[in-house]
Design a protein around this motif. Structure first.
Motif, PDB file in Angstrom:
ATOM      1  N   TYR A  70      -0.587   3.176   7.752  1.00 52.94           N
ATOM      2  CA  TYR A  70      -0.149   3.368   6.368  1.00 52.94           C
ATOM      3  C   TYR A  70       1.120   4.209   6.316  1.00 52.94           C
ATOM      4  O   TYR A  70       1.964   4.024   5.427  1.00 52.94           O
ATOM      5  CB  TYR A  70      -1.254   4.019   5.541  1.00 52.94           C
ATOM      6  N   ALA A  71       1.278   5.109   7.260  1.00 49.70           N
ATOM      7  CA  ALA A  71       2.477   5.946   7.284  1.00 49.70           C
ATOM      8  C   ALA A  71       3.741   5.137   7.500  1.00 49.70           C
ATOM      9  O   ALA A  71       4.838   5.604   7.176  1.00 49.70           O
ATOM     10  CB  ALA A  71       2.341   7.004   8.375  1.00 49.70           C
ATOM     11  N   ALA A  72       3.629   3.928   8.059  1.00 49.27           N
ATOM     12  CA  ALA A  72       4.799   3.089   8.320  1.00 49.27           C
ATOM     13  C   ALA A  72       5.174   2.212   7.121  1.00 49.27           C
ATOM     14  O   ALA A  72       6.231   1.569   7.132  1.00 49.27           O
ATOM     15  CB  ALA A  72       4.546   2.207   9.542  1.00 49.27           C
ATOM     16  N   LEU A  73       4.349   2.185   6.096  1.00 49.34           N
ATOM     17  CA  LEU A  73       4.601   1.307   4.953  1.00 49.34           C
ATOM     18  C   LEU A  73       5.968   1.512   4.299  1.00 49.34           C
ATOM     19  O   LEU A  73       6.617   0.519   3.928  1.00 49.34           O
ATOM     20  CB  LEU A  73       3.508   1.488   3.894  1.00 49.34           C
ATOM     21  N   PRO A  74       6.437   2.741   4.100  1.00 53.91           N
ATOM     22  CA  PRO A  74       7.713   2.897   3.398  1.00 53.91           C
ATOM     23  C   PRO A  74       8.889   2.177   4.051  1.00 53.91           C
ATOM     24  O   PRO A  74       9.869   1.875   3.374  1.00 53.91           O
ATOM     25  CB  PRO A  74       7.930   4.421   3.412  1.00 53.91           C
TER      26      PRO A  74
END
Length: 283
Positions: A60-64
């Protein structure tokens, strides 16, 4: 939709459990899967560079970094309570006994764009005075042996390490999931399933949910596939892993799930750790 869909996810028990039925042609009308089994650090990079397959499991941390090209799917991922990453150190002489002692140490993490590392940075800002001397990225299954040998001072671990770290004679410094839940009251967003924006997301969502439901209805049928990709795990540890990471949020993120994702990414953006996201791109 093509006759074959390219997908990348980890060989961890939660992913192979979720996708077992689809991978074995047991989901009606679903295309065949061309599967790449890859560590989360690799899938995060593939998605960010635009070189990934049509569907991936990422942090989820890679979503941006990927939302312009990929859409977050509302199922198939890992989000829950009591399932967060752990900060571990070895026992014995010279052992780190308190989080403040992490300042100036070598710390291994599974990915610089992992949810685990993002949670670590948010936690460390509150708990650790100063920055660690060196952050070293390594595959998650190599971290505990590196801490045990003394090559690394502390390790940020995920997945089945929650159950197996005592066998490496390691000690728990912090449970970042417990910290996040007590700090926010929200579940922990760990791994997301994303699909390219030009695909039929409703169809893919339906196939993932059918695959997951089949696994829940026939858990013993998944065991051989799960264990073949988690060769170092006992059946008991693999089951514990699945029970922890595959839950109601794996079927449907719902308002609580999306709320947790927004809270994590908005807090991280406010700290300058990730780019700010457009909320409209999350759903």
């Amino acid at each position: 939709m093509t006759a074959e869909l390219n997908i990348a996810f980890s060989p961890c028990p939660n992913d192979t459990f979720v996708f077992h039925a689809w991978a074995h042609g047991l989901v009606p009308d679903a295309p065949a899967l061309n599967i790449t089994y890859a560590d989360i650090n690799i899938t995060n990079e593939l998605a960010a560079e635009g070189r990934g397959p049509e569907v991936l499991k990422i942090s989820y941390a890679a979503l941006p970094w990927v939302l312009d090209n990929y859409r977050l799917l509302p199922c198939g991922g890992a989000l829950g309570r009591g399932c967060g990453p752990l900060v571990l150190s070895r026992k014995g002489a010279g052992a780190i006994k308190h989080p403040r002692e992490l300042s100036g140490r070598k710390i291994a993490v599974p990915s610089e764009r992992s949810t685990a590392y993002l949670l670590f940075r948010l936690w460390a800002a509150q708990q650790v005075s100063g920055d660690p001397a060196e952050i070293i990225v390594m595959p998650f299954d190599e971290i505990m042996p590196a801490v045990q040998s003394g090559a690394i001072d502390a390790g940020l671990v995920i997945h089945e390490a929650r159950f197996t770290y005592p066998s490496y004679n390691l000690q728990l410094l912090a449970d970042l999931g417990s910290w996040w839940e007590s700090d926010t009251g929200l579940p922990i967003p760990l791994g997301a399933i994303i699909a390219r924006r030009d695909l039929d997301h409703e169809a893919i969502t339906g196939w993932i949910r059918s695959s997951l439901q089949h696994a829940w209805d026939h858990p013993l049928d998944t065991q051989e596939y799960v264990l073949s990709h988690a060769q170092e795990l006992s059946p008991e540890v693999a089951k514990s892993h699945i029970d922890l990471y595959v839950n109601e949020f794996s079927m449907n993120l719902g308002d609580d799930g999306y709320g947790a994702i927004s809270a994590l990414l908005n807090r991280a953006a406010a700290e300058g750790l990730v780019p700010a996201i457009n909320p409209a791109l999350l759903r």
